[in-house]
Design a protein around this motif. Structure first.
Motif, PDB file in Angstrom:
ATOM      1  N   LEU A 129       0.824  -1.208   0.000  1.00 34.26           N
ATOM      2  CA  LEU A 129       0.000   0.000   0.000  1.00 34.26           C
ATOM      3  C   LEU A 129       0.857   1.256   0.000  1.00 34.26           C
ATOM      4  CD1 LEU A 129      -2.752  -1.070   2.566  1.00 34.26           C
ATOM      5  CD2 LEU A 129      -2.940  -1.038   0.066  1.00 34.26           C
ATOM      6  N   GLU A 130       1.889   1.267   0.841  1.00 30.09           N
ATOM      7  CA  GLU A 130       2.756   2.442   0.929  1.00 30.09           C
ATOM      8  C   GLU A 130       3.488   2.690  -0.385  1.00 30.09           C
ATOM      9  OE1 GLU A 130       3.631   2.684   5.706  1.00 30.09           O
ATOM     10  OE2 GLU A 130       5.184   1.803   4.446  1.00 30.09           O
ATOM     11  N   GLU A 131       4.002   1.636  -0.985  1.00 30.07           N
ATOM     12  CA  GLU A 131       4.774   1.781  -2.217  1.00 30.07           C
ATOM     13  C   GLU A 131       3.884   2.113  -3.418  1.00 30.07           C
ATOM     14  OE1 GLU A 131       7.011  -1.849  -2.560  1.00 30.07           O
ATOM     15  OE2 GLU A 131       8.465  -1.216  -1.035  1.00 30.07           O
ATOM     16  N   ASN A 132       2.721   1.517  -3.497  1.00 27.76           N
ATOM     17  CA  ASN A 132       1.869   1.708  -4.667  1.00 27.76           C
ATOM     18  C   ASN A 132       1.007   2.963  -4.626  1.00 27.76           C
ATOM     19  OD1 ASN A 132       1.796  -0.725  -6.751  1.00 27.76           O
ATOM     20  ND2 ASN A 132       2.389  -1.477  -4.741  1.00 27.76           N
ATOM     21  N   PHE A 133       0.697   3.441  -3.428  1.00 29.53           N
ATOM     22  CA  PHE A 133      -0.186   4.600  -3.326  1.00 29.53           C
ATOM     23  C   PHE A 133       0.499   5.816  -2.723  1.00 29.53           C
ATOM     24  CE2 PHE A 133      -3.009   0.854  -3.252  1.00 29.53           C
ATOM     25  CZ  PHE A 133      -3.726   1.116  -4.414  1.00 29.53           C
ATOM     26  N   GLY A 134       1.792   5.690  -2.394  1.00 28.85           N
ATOM     27  CA  GLY A 134       2.543   6.829  -1.872  1.00 28.85           C
ATOM     28  C   GLY A 134       2.025   7.336  -0.541  1.00 28.85           C
ATOM     29  N   ILE A 135       1.556   6.407   0.294  1.00 28.37           N
ATOM     30  CA  ILE A 135       1.044   6.798   1.621  1.00 28.37           C
ATOM     31  C   ILE A 135       1.992   6.291   2.691  1.00 28.37           C
ATOM     32  CG2 ILE A 135      -1.363   6.830   0.862  1.00 28.37           C
ATOM     33  CD1 ILE A 135      -1.703   4.086   2.269  1.00 28.37           C
ATOM     34  N   VAL A 152      -7.007   3.761   2.249  1.00 27.99           N
ATOM     35  CA  VAL A 152      -6.050   4.311   1.287  1.00 27.99           C
ATOM     36  C   VAL A 152      -6.561   5.637   0.724  1.00 27.99           C
ATOM     37  CG1 VAL A 152      -4.967   3.970  -0.971  1.00 27.99           C
ATOM     38  CG2 VAL A 152      -5.002   2.097   0.688  1.00 27.99           C
ATOM     39  N   VAL A 153      -7.832   5.699   0.354  1.00 31.98           N
ATOM     40  CA  VAL A 153      -8.393   6.928  -0.203  1.00 31.98           C
ATOM     41  C   VAL A 153      -8.332   8.055   0.838  1.00 31.98           C
ATOM     42  CG1 VAL A 153     -10.523   8.008  -1.066  1.00 31.98           C
ATOM     43  CG2 VAL A 153      -9.817   5.763  -1.933  1.00 31.98           C
ATOM     44  N   ILE A 189      -4.685   9.198   0.986  1.00 30.50           N
ATOM     45  CA  ILE A 189      -4.309   9.953  -0.227  1.00 30.50           C
ATOM     46  C   ILE A 189      -4.863  11.384  -0.126  1.00 30.50           C
ATOM     47  CG2 ILE A 189      -4.773  10.183  -2.702  1.00 30.50           C
ATOM     48  CD1 ILE A 189      -4.671   7.089  -2.864  1.00 30.50           C
ATOM     49  N   ASN A 190      -6.073  11.520   0.376  1.00 26.62           N
ATOM     50  CA  ASN A 190      -6.741  12.817   0.409  1.00 26.62           C
ATOM     51  C   ASN A 190      -6.449  13.639   1.657  1.00 26.62           C
ATOM     52  OD1 ASN A 190      -7.996  12.498  -2.122  1.00 26.62           O
ATOM     53  ND2 ASN A 190      -9.573  11.220  -1.208  1.00 26.62           N
ATOM     54  N   SER A 191      -5.666  13.103   2.569  1.00 25.76           N
ATOM     55  CA  SER A 191      -5.402  13.868   3.808  1.00 25.76           C
ATOM     56  C   SER A 191      -4.151  14.693   3.702  1.00 25.76           C
ATOM     57  CB  SER A 191      -5.313  12.936   5.007  1.00 25.76           C
ATOM     58  OG  SER A 191      -4.194  12.080   4.877  1.00 25.76           O
TER      59      SER A 191
END
Length: 85
Positions: A51-57, A79-80, A83-85
């Motif tokens: 999740l961290e690597e694929n979504f940059g979180i 994840v959403v 991403i939006n925070s």
């Protein structure tokens, strides 16, 4: 459901299906992936990395609660939100 959410869900779903080697239709968006035995603690660690690597979180210790990771829907929502925070 917006396009971003659908894209996140599809990517999470694809990863979980590949990681668990389970038939595509067996794990539903609301399947409890840990309670139903698809994932264990080692799988959880790898999932977080994915999740961290694929979504940059970045996940914090406070994020590591069952509600955020119990299903594909829960992971997608988490994840959403990140991403939006």
């Amino acid at each position: 459901m917006d396009i971003e959410t659908i894209a996140v869900r599809d990517k999470v779903k694809e990863y979980i299906q590949q990681a668990t080697f389970v038939e595509k239709d067996k794990i539903k968006d609301d399947s409890l992936i840990f309670k139903e035995g698809y994932f264990d603690s080692m799988g959880f660690v790898v999932l977080i990395t994915f999740l961290e690597e694929n979504f940059g979180i970045k996940t914090s210790d406070a994020d590591l609660v069952e509600e955020n990771f119990e299903s594909i829907n829960a992971i997608t929502d988490f994840v959403v939100r990140k991403i939006n925070s």
